[in-house]
Scaffold this motif. Structure first.
Motif, PDB file in Angstrom:
ATOM      1  N   ALA A 107       0.849  -1.194   0.000  1.00 64.67           N
ATOM      2  CA  ALA A 107       0.000   0.000   0.000  1.00 64.67           C
ATOM      3  C   ALA A 107       0.880   1.238   0.000  1.00 64.67           C
ATOM      4  N   ALA A 108       0.492   2.217  -0.792  1.00 63.55           N
ATOM      5  CA  ALA A 108       1.216   3.483  -0.858  1.00 63.55           C
ATOM      6  C   ALA A 108       0.418   4.568  -0.136  1.00 63.55           C
ATOM      7  N   SER A 109       1.145   5.521   0.414  1.00 63.48           N
ATOM      8  CA  SER A 109       0.506   6.610   1.158  1.00 63.48           C
ATOM      9  C   SER A 109      -0.135   7.650   0.241  1.00 63.48           C
ATOM     10  N   GLY A 110       0.307   7.690  -1.011  1.00 68.43           N
ATOM     11  CA  GLY A 110      -0.182   8.714  -1.925  1.00 68.43           C
ATOM     12  C   GLY A 110       0.627  10.002  -1.889  1.00 68.43           C
ATOM     13  N   LEU A 111       1.690  10.027  -1.090  1.00 66.57           N
ATOM     14  CA  LEU A 111       2.502  11.244  -0.957  1.00 66.57           C
ATOM     15  C   LEU A 111       3.423  11.473  -2.151  1.00 66.57           C
ATOM     16  N   VAL A 112       3.843  10.385  -2.817  1.00 61.17           N
ATOM     17  CA  VAL A 112       4.756  10.486  -3.951  1.00 61.17           C
ATOM     18  C   VAL A 112       4.320   9.494  -5.030  1.00 61.17           C
ATOM     19  N   LYS A 113       4.810   9.695  -6.222  1.00 59.43           N
ATOM     20  CA  LYS A 113       4.537   8.774  -7.321  1.00 59.43           C
ATOM     21  C   LYS A 113       5.545   7.621  -7.301  1.00 59.43           C
ATOM     22  N   HIS A 114       5.133   6.501  -7.849  1.00 53.72           N
ATOM     23  CA  HIS A 114       5.995   5.329  -8.069  1.00 53.72           C
ATOM     24  C   HIS A 114       6.471   4.640  -6.799  1.00 53.72           C
ATOM     25  N   ALA A 115       5.787   4.827  -5.684  1.00 55.34           N
ATOM     26  CA  ALA A 115       6.211   4.183  -4.439  1.00 55.34           C
ATOM     27  C   ALA A 115       6.080   2.659  -4.536  1.00 55.34           C
ATOM     28  N   ALA A 116       4.981   2.167  -5.098  1.00 50.78           N
ATOM     29  CA  ALA A 116       4.809   0.710  -5.228  1.00 50.78           C
ATOM     30  C   ALA A 116       5.881   0.135  -6.146  1.00 50.78           C
ATOM     31  N   ARG A 117       6.170   0.826  -7.225  1.00 49.30           N
ATOM     32  CA  ARG A 117       7.226   0.380  -8.145  1.00 49.30           C
ATOM     33  C   ARG A 117       8.558   0.283  -7.420  1.00 49.30           C
ATOM     34  N   HIS A 143      -1.117  -3.312 -13.471  1.00 48.94           N
ATOM     35  CA  HIS A 143      -0.253  -2.448 -14.283  1.00 48.94           C
ATOM     36  C   HIS A 143       1.142  -2.339 -13.663  1.00 48.94           C
ATOM     37  N   VAL A 144       1.206  -2.122 -12.358  1.00 44.20           N
ATOM     38  CA  VAL A 144       2.500  -1.995 -11.682  1.00 44.20           C
ATOM     39  C   VAL A 144       3.320  -3.271 -11.865  1.00 44.20           C
ATOM     40  N   LEU A 145       2.695  -4.416 -11.643  1.00 41.84           N
ATOM     41  CA  LEU A 145       3.427  -5.679 -11.767  1.00 41.84           C
ATOM     42  C   LEU A 145       3.870  -5.921 -13.208  1.00 41.84           C
ATOM     43  N   GLU A 146       2.968  -5.734 -14.150  1.00 41.53           N
ATOM     44  CA  GLU A 146       3.298  -6.024 -15.549  1.00 41.53           C
ATOM     45  C   GLU A 146       4.333  -5.056 -16.112  1.00 41.53           C
ATOM     46  N   THR A 147       4.279  -3.794 -15.739  1.00 41.67           N
ATOM     47  CA  THR A 147       5.279  -2.846 -16.240  1.00 41.67           C
ATOM     48  C   THR A 147       6.628  -3.031 -15.550  1.00 41.67           C
ATOM     49  N   ASN A 148       6.648  -3.818 -14.481  1.00 39.96           N
ATOM     50  CA  ASN A 148       7.903  -4.142 -13.808  1.00 39.96           C
ATOM     51  C   ASN A 148       8.382  -5.538 -14.164  1.00 39.96           C
ATOM     52  N   GLY A 149       7.891  -6.070 -15.272  1.00 35.44           N
ATOM     53  CA  GLY A 149       8.426  -7.305 -15.820  1.00 35.44           C
ATOM     54  C   GLY A 149       7.884  -8.590 -15.232  1.00 35.44           C
ATOM     55  N   PHE A 150       6.840  -8.528 -14.438  1.00 33.75           N
ATOM     56  CA  PHE A 150       6.256  -9.740 -13.887  1.00 33.75           C
ATOM     57  C   PHE A 150       5.441 -10.451 -14.950  1.00 33.75           C
ATOM     58  N   ALA A 151       5.521 -11.775 -14.942  1.00 37.40           N
ATOM     59  CA  ALA A 151       4.727 -12.607 -15.847  1.00 37.40           C
ATOM     60  C   ALA A 151       3.424 -12.978 -15.154  1.00 37.40           C
ATOM     61  N   ARG A 152       2.337 -12.897 -15.909  1.00 43.01           N
ATOM     62  CA  ARG A 152       1.034 -13.353 -15.415  1.00 43.01           C
ATOM     63  C   ARG A 152       1.045 -14.869 -15.553  1.00 43.01           C
ATOM     64  N   CYS A 153       1.011 -15.582 -14.418  1.00 46.89           N
ATOM     65  CA  CYS A 153       1.201 -17.029 -14.420  1.00 46.89           C
ATOM     66  C   CYS A 153      -0.104 -17.816 -14.395  1.00 46.89           C
ATOM     67  N   GLY A 154      -1.187 -17.209 -13.991  1.00 48.60           N
ATOM     68  CA  GLY A 154      -2.462 -17.908 -13.915  1.00 48.60           C
ATOM     69  C   GLY A 154      -3.311 -17.366 -12.793  1.00 48.60           C
ATOM     70  N   LEU A 155      -4.257 -18.190 -12.343  1.00 49.59           N
ATOM     71  CA  LEU A 155      -5.168 -17.798 -11.272  1.00 49.59           C
ATOM     72  C   LEU A 155      -4.973 -18.700 -10.063  1.00 49.59           C
ATOM     73  N   ILE A 156      -5.050 -18.096  -8.892  1.00 54.74           N
ATOM     74  CA  ILE A 156      -5.003 -18.848  -7.643  1.00 54.74           C
ATOM     75  C   ILE A 156      -6.280 -18.537  -6.874  1.00 54.74           C
ATOM     76  N   GLN A 157      -6.567 -19.378  -5.889  1.00 55.07           N
ATOM     77  CA  GLN A 157      -7.726 -19.171  -5.014  1.00 55.07           C
ATOM     78  C   GLN A 157      -7.224 -18.967  -3.586  1.00 55.07           C
ATOM     79  N   LEU A 158      -7.618 -17.845  -2.982  1.00 57.71           N
ATOM     80  CA  LEU A 158      -7.228 -17.595  -1.595  1.00 57.71           C
ATOM     81  C   LEU A 158      -7.861 -18.651  -0.705  1.00 57.71           C
ATOM     82  N   ILE A 159      -7.132 -19.070   0.322  1.00 55.57           N
ATOM     83  CA  ILE A 159      -7.625 -20.113   1.211  1.00 55.57           C
ATOM     84  C   ILE A 159      -8.046 -19.548   2.569  1.00 55.57           C
ATOM     85  N   ASP A 160      -7.908 -18.223   2.753  1.00 54.97           N
ATOM     86  CA  ASP A 160      -8.191 -17.634   4.062  1.00 54.97           C
ATOM     87  C   ASP A 160      -9.500 -16.857   4.109  1.00 54.97           C
ATOM     88  N   ARG A 161     -10.379 -17.024   3.100  1.00 51.14           N
ATOM     89  CA  ARG A 161     -11.671 -16.334   3.111  1.00 51.14           C
ATOM     90  C   ARG A 161     -12.693 -17.147   2.331  1.00 51.14           C
TER      91      ARG A 161
END
Length: 175
Positions: A107-117, A143-161
């Motif tokens: 999570a980013a505070s919104g104080l600056v740009k590109h914090a998550a990146r 968008h952040v993940l894909e523009t930082n070179g992450f590959a979309r690998c598929g779908l997962i299902q959360l087990i905690d909800r």
């Protein structure tokens, strides 16, 4: 005279940071809801007990800077080493079965740009093999993940909800 220059750096969170971290997570929930993603975190995620546990176990990293002599938290994330039980079953395929760390609760505070990146770049630099997941409605994080070179690998299902469990799984491995 006090300088206005900002120097970003990373450090582990402490319990002293908790009140500000809770505000940043509230800001992130509001932002996600306004941008068409009201259910990923709802009104209560991440729970305070989870945040406290992350801090106590030194999983929470903060991106901070100093502005006019005061430290500000720009972004926060949990960096979880070891196998994530949620990632055992994937509709798709991970890039590899090598050891990895997982980024959660960014999570980013919104104080600056590109914090998550910046957080993602730091994790890649220090760990090399990083996985993450996000809600199908969280276009900003996709968008952040894909523009930082992450590959979309598929779908997962959360087990905690019980509901709203589908997440898009990503991985980047610096060979």
């Amino acid at each position: 005279m006090v300088s206005n220059t900002s120097s970003r750096r990373f450090r582990h969170a402490t319990m002293h940071d908790l009140p500000q971290m809770l505000k940043i997570y509230a800001h992130a929930r509001e932002l996600m809801a306004r941008n068409g993603n009201p259910t990923q975190w709802g009104n209560t995620f991440p729970r305070e007990e989870v945040i406290r546990d992350d801090i106590a176990n030194q999983r929470t990293m903060l991106l901070v800077d100093t502005q006019n002599g005061h430290e500000r938290i720009l972004a926060q994330f949990a960096l979880c080493p070891g196998e994530d039980p949620t990632y055992k079953h994937i509709d798709g395929a991970w890039l590899d079965d090598d050891a990895y760390v997982t980024i959660h609760r960014i999570a980013a505070s919104g104080l600056v740009k590109h914090a998550a990146r910046d957080c993602i770049a730091w994790a890649l630099k220090h760990y090399g093999n990083v996985r993450a997941d996000t809600h199908p409605n969280n276009r900003a994080m996709q968008h952040v993940l894909e523009t930082n070179g992450f590959a979309r690998c598929g779908l997962i299902q959360l087990i905690d909800r019980p509901t709203d469990t589908t997440r898009i799984a990503y991985q980047r491995h610096e060979w």
